[in-house]
Write an enzyme that holds these catalytic residues in place. Sequence first.
Site, PDB file in Angstrom:
ATOM      1  CE  LYS A  45      50.507  44.659  66.315  1.00  0.00           C
ATOM      2  NZ  LYS A  45      51.112  45.960  66.115  1.00  0.00           N
ATOM      3  CD  GLN A  89      52.755  47.373  63.184  1.00  0.00           C
ATOM      4  OE1 GLN A  89      51.676  46.986  63.642  1.00  0.00           O
ATOM      5  NE2 GLN A  89      53.898  47.151  63.795  1.00  0.00           N
ATOM      6  CG  ASP A 112      49.300  50.741  69.145  1.00  0.00           C
ATOM      7  OD1 ASP A 112      49.460  49.565  69.525  1.00  0.00           O
ATOM      8  OD2 ASP A 112      49.575  51.132  67.996  1.00  0.00           O
TER       9      ASP A 112
END
Length: 265
Positions: A45, A89, A112
């Site tokens: 990422k 995460q 997300d």
Amino acid sequence: MTIKEYFASRKQEIRDSLFSLEVKPHFVVVQVNDDPASNAYVKGKLKDSAELGITAELIKLPESTSEEKLLSLIKKLNKNQEIDGFIVQMPLPRHIDQQKIKLAISPEKDVDGFHPLSSLNPCTPQGIINYLHHEGIVLQSKNALVIGRSEIVGKPMAKLLLAENCNVTTVHSKTLREDMERYVANADIIVVAIGRQGFLDESFTYKKDAIIVDVGISRDENGLHGDAVPNLPVGLQTPVPGGVGLLTRLALMENLIKIYERNHN
Ligand code: NAP
């Protein structure tokens, strides 16, 4: 176009679109462990962000971080006007309630797309839909089968396929084998997201032009494996690695840019 080619060309397009911006999108990744799988995802990422000219930073906390401390960091990030969006995460250490954390992230900053009030979709299903569109695959009226019903993949995938006017069936671990065989044999599009290496194999019958989108990732000493054995007798099958993982990474960057555009227009 292979997924790797699509990934490279879409990245180039995004890089070009961000090139002339004076203020770049600002992205933060919070990681609360040091496990190798999370390290690899986070590295990907941050690499994507750097290549696209996105300002990205990692806040890495020890596994022993308390839920309270993480919630207070999220509060600060929610309020920080300089940050467009952030992610925490997953997975989190067992002593931290994942659901509580997902709900604490402001829907305005939720890259997300996990928050129920977020206007963005979770990245894996959205990335899959984007790729199917890009390939010109007609979804309307197709029989879509989603294997797996998690909150982050299976359920939102079924919802997005339904929004594309597919006839959607969702199956799970309690589905009987004989029913699973019938649904697989009848499916035009199969999205499999269960984390069981080689679950879809030659023992099933497939439509010859079926599309298999393999979300699963299992790791062993030989590398990464999908939920489907490679080279099944179908029209299109996405590989693992080099498949859905790349589509997810693209959708994450696209979600961040959508938030950025909302903030700067
Ligand atoms: P999850 O939360 O563990 O959910 C797994 C789902 O699979 C559950 O709904 C479970 O059914 C179902 N399942 C398990 N065994 C099954 C079986 N034998 N037959 C039918 N259904 C079965 O997993 P997830 O987060 O959705 O992730 C699924 C896989 O995708 C994992 O391998 C994960 O690493 C991978 N993944 C990849 C990406 C990517 O970017 N490539 C992104 C996210 C996830 P029940 O509900 O009945 O328990």
